[in-house]
Design a protein around this motif. Structure first.
Motif, PDB file in Angstrom:
ATOM      1  N   ALA A 298     -17.730  32.546 -23.800  1.00 23.23           N
ATOM      2  CA  ALA A 298     -18.483  31.988 -22.666  1.00 23.23           C
ATOM      3  C   ALA A 298     -19.876  31.499 -23.082  1.00 23.23           C
ATOM      4  CB  ALA A 298     -18.606  33.036 -21.566  1.00 23.23           C
ATOM      5  N   LEU A 299     -20.549  32.252 -23.930  1.00 21.44           N
ATOM      6  CA  LEU A 299     -21.957  31.938 -24.226  1.00 21.44           C
ATOM      7  C   LEU A 299     -22.197  31.436 -25.651  1.00 21.44           C
ATOM      8  CD1 LEU A 299     -23.920  34.932 -22.611  1.00 21.44           C
ATOM      9  CD2 LEU A 299     -23.558  32.657 -21.664  1.00 21.44           C
TER      10      LEU A 299
ATOM     11  N   ALA B   3     -13.186  46.026 -27.381  1.00 22.67           N
ATOM     12  CA  ALA B   3     -13.882  47.297 -27.138  1.00 22.67           C
ATOM     13  C   ALA B   3     -13.519  48.307 -28.229  1.00 22.67           C
ATOM     14  CB  ALA B   3     -13.515  47.851 -25.767  1.00 22.67           C
TER      15      ALA B   3
ATOM     16  N   PRO C  66     -12.055  34.019 -20.742  1.00 17.96           N
ATOM     17  CA  PRO C  66     -12.532  34.116 -19.358  1.00 17.96           C
ATOM     18  C   PRO C  66     -12.666  32.750 -18.682  1.00 17.96           C
ATOM     19  CG  PRO C  66     -14.367  34.371 -20.872  1.00 17.96           C
ATOM     20  CD  PRO C  66     -13.122  34.283 -21.718  1.00 17.96           C
ATOM     21  N   TYR C  67     -12.814  32.789 -17.375  1.00 18.48           N
ATOM     22  CA  TYR C  67     -12.911  31.581 -16.541  1.00 18.48           C
ATOM     23  C   TYR C  67     -13.901  30.577 -17.113  1.00 18.48           C
ATOM     24  CZ  TYR C  67     -13.848  28.800 -12.309  1.00 18.48           C
ATOM     25  OH  TYR C  67     -14.016  27.775 -11.401  1.00 18.48           O
ATOM     26  N   ASN C  68     -15.068  31.074 -17.500  1.00 23.97           N
ATOM     27  CA  ASN C  68     -16.110  30.137 -17.942  1.00 23.97           C
ATOM     28  C   ASN C  68     -16.217  30.061 -19.468  1.00 23.97           C
ATOM     29  OD1 ASN C  68     -17.079  32.748 -18.031  1.00 23.97           O
ATOM     30  ND2 ASN C  68     -19.174  32.203 -17.500  1.00 23.97           N
TER      31      ASN C  68
ATOM     32  N   ALA D 291     -14.849  37.927 -25.031  1.00 24.63           N
ATOM     33  CA  ALA D 291     -15.029  37.048 -23.873  1.00 24.63           C
ATOM     34  C   ALA D 291     -16.454  36.481 -23.820  1.00 24.63           C
ATOM     35  CB  ALA D 291     -14.716  37.832 -22.601  1.00 24.63           C
ATOM     36  N   GLY D 292     -17.431  37.343 -24.103  1.00 28.97           N
ATOM     37  CA  GLY D 292     -18.821  36.892 -24.032  1.00 28.97           C
ATOM     38  C   GLY D 292     -19.111  35.774 -25.029  1.00 28.97           C
TER      39      GLY D 292
END
Lengths: 209, 368
Positions: free
Chosen positions: B319-320, B293, B351-353, B315-316
């Motif tokens: 995950a993606l 951030a 993150p988790y995913n 994190a994003g």
């Protein structure tokens, strides 16, 4: 029009605000008029936030004393939203109970003249659909802090589309892990990095200067 | 073939060089995450959350199986630690939530304004212990086994050649009060009763400093997280930040340095406005760890000559994104923030995913 009340709201001066509300009530000023003064003060709060004179700390205080004043006023406040720019429905998607980001955005949108419908946190898709049908918002905001909520956002937006409501609303997403890739993944119209981005997007959409 | 003991020394020296603003043989990589590890290795979040030994073994195995890591940030995890740190309730999988979803902090007003008076009249130790017992359902009994197992977990990691960077977490009174009161309530308290809040914070700070010093001495650790979450610059106007947040945080960091321990400044949210102030902290003795951030290139611009920087794969993206995207971003960091004074990691937790192949790409990127 009470400039004292407008200034007290804008300056977050709680004691002046409370005594002025009580004074206006005693003078027989209509509740709706008092609320409109408070809203005018809130617009200044929103402006100061935009200009980085105010921060979340001030937004939270403004929301708190606005609520306090509204409770003091009582009476018929219907029509208080009549002058709003439009309606904004917002919640934190199901599976996620974080509310700080959502609260920042709803407060800032409220300060900028939008009628805000706050659905809370851990909001199921059915509640978004019901709120869109009931309140007919121009803009819907979906917030999350967890990346595990991305799939919930995607499902929610697909369900809004399946319900035949997607063409009538713009859907914005936001929250710590979101970026443009997330917006593309979940099928949102845009991602907002800050609450101010949300205000600007919504105003542009509604052609508000 | 190097022994694990030799690898441990090599990796620790690599980290120390980065912290000293020197150029190590390569940029160190120290991942952090807990729920990710459970998901990666197919461990149910409910089991992971309630069995500290399982959590430790899962975290160590997960990260070391994805590549050559220099360290891990934390050796154990329990969601009860979050309750202990922030005096907040946490929803636990298998108890409050389905077994297969990660835990979440449930912010609520657990502390009242009367508690400031309790702290002032009876002391912070009394308040804290009473709070853990009566409002957090005997939390000390729940975190006790976690603290008890931590030295074993650090030793296990060491025997595997892996440095445990920051097994201790320190929180300033701002973070504790904000967690216990809830953020909206605490922010209104700072305006409505500033003197009383400050008096309670001063009393809490004395106790927190003393307890933290003892914790650091007992742990004998390389580093400790000194966390900044709710006190971030983006949330607070400068006057409030100056009065309620910074002095207490700074004291905690200085005490950590005095104890010969590396303060890992775990700074979630956006701190850009106040980065200059971090120059007041001891030079080449801290590690600034943002969560993405705060613009990491801005951190480098302002603090690059003053303290090492860790981060910040978002994190994003984990995950993606794809391994290629992660690799490209990591190389940009290694070349743009490093190679001096830089440690590669995720921005806050993986993150988790997060996709395991993305975490592996992050770890591999330090090799070139």
């Amino acid at each position: 029009m009470s400039q004292t009340l407008i200034n007290a709201m804008a300056d977050l001066d709680e004691s002046v605000l409370v005594s002025e509300v009580n004074a206006l009530k005693t003078q027989g000023v209509a509740p709706l008029e008092i609320i409109q003064n408070l809203q005018e003060g809130m617009n200044i709060v929103g402006k100061r936030y935009e200009e980085k004179e105010y921060y979340l700390s001030e937004l939270i205080m403004s929301a708190e004393i606005f609520k306090e004043a509204a409770a003091l006023i009582g009476g018929d406040l219907s029509g208080a939203n009549a002058a709003s720019h439009g309606t904004f429905v917002m919640g934190t998607i199901y599976g996620d109970i974080h509310d700080i980001g959502k609260n920042i955005v709803t407060t800032v949108m409220g300060c900028n003249g939008f009628n805000v419908v706050d659905l809370g946190v851990d909001v199921p898709t059915a509640d978004y659909i019901k709120a869109i049908q009931e309140h007919k918002p121009q803009v819907v905001g979906i917030s999350c802090l967890l990346t595990t909520a991305f799939d919930g956002m995607k499902e929610c937006i697909e369900s809004i589309k399946a319900a035949g409501l997607r063409d009538n609303v713009k859907i914005l997403i936001g929250g710590g892990p979101c970026d443009q890739t997330t917006a593309d993944y979940v099928g949102a119209d845009a991602y907002c990095k800050t609450a101010q981005d949300c205000v600007e997007y919504a105003k542009k959409l509604m052609d508000i200067k | 073939m190097k022994t694990n003991a030799e690898l441990y020394d090599e990796r620790l020296n690599r980290i120390k060089a980065a912290v000293a603003l020197e150029k190590p043989d390569r940029v160190p990589v120290i991942p952090v995450g807990n729920s990710f590890c459970a998901n990666h290795l197919g461990v149910k979040p409910a089991d992971f959350a309630l069995d500290v030994e399982l959590a430790h073994r899962t975290m160590l195995k997960s990260f070391t199986s994805l590549g050559e890591v220099d360290g891990i940030q934390q050796p154990v995890f329990s969601p009860y630690l979050l309750s202990f740190q922030w005096l907040s309730r946490v929803q636990i999988p298998g108890i409050d939530l389905p077994e297969n979803v990660p835990w979440q902090v449930h912010e609520a007003e657990m502390m009242t304004t009367d508690d400031y008076d309790v702290i002032i009249s009876k002391g912070y130790k009394y308040f804290f212990e009473d709070f853990l017992m009566n409002r957090l359902d005997n939390m000390l009994a729940k975190v006790g086994p976690v603290f008890g197992y931590t030295p074993t977990a650090i030793q296990n990691a060491k025997e595997a050649g892996v440095v445990t960077l920051s097994p201790v977490v320190l929180c300033s009174p701002y973070e504790v009060f904000c967690g216990a009161r809830s953020m909206p309530k605490f922010m209104t308290d700072m305006r409505r009763m500033p003197e009383k809040v400050l008096e309670a914070m001063d009393i809490a700070q004395t106790q927190i400093l003393e307890d933290s010093r003892q914790a650091l001495r007992a742990a004998g650790c390389v580093g400790a997280w000194v966390g900044g979450w709710r006190a971030a610059s983006e949330f607070l106007n400068p006057k409030l930040w100056e009065r309620f947040a910074w002095p207490y945080f700074k004291q905690l960091v200085e005490m950590t340095v005095e104890e010969g321990v590396l303060p890992v400044l775990h700074m979630d949210s956006n701190w850009e406005r106040d980065l200059e102030r971090f120059k007041e902290l001891p030079k080449a003795k801290c590690l600034f760890s943002g969560d993405h951030a705060t613009d990491i290139f801005k951190i480098k611009e302002v603090l690059g000559d003053h303290m090492a920087i860790m981060g910040d794969v978002p994190a994003g993206m984990l995950a993606l994104g794809t391994p290629d995207q992660v690799h490209t971003y990591c190389r940009k960091l290694i070349e743009g923030i490093g190679p001096k004074g830089f440690v590669l990691s995720s921005g806050c937790d993986a993150p988790y995913n997060a996709k395991p192949e993305n975490v592996a790409a992050m770890i591999a990127s330090v090799q070139g």
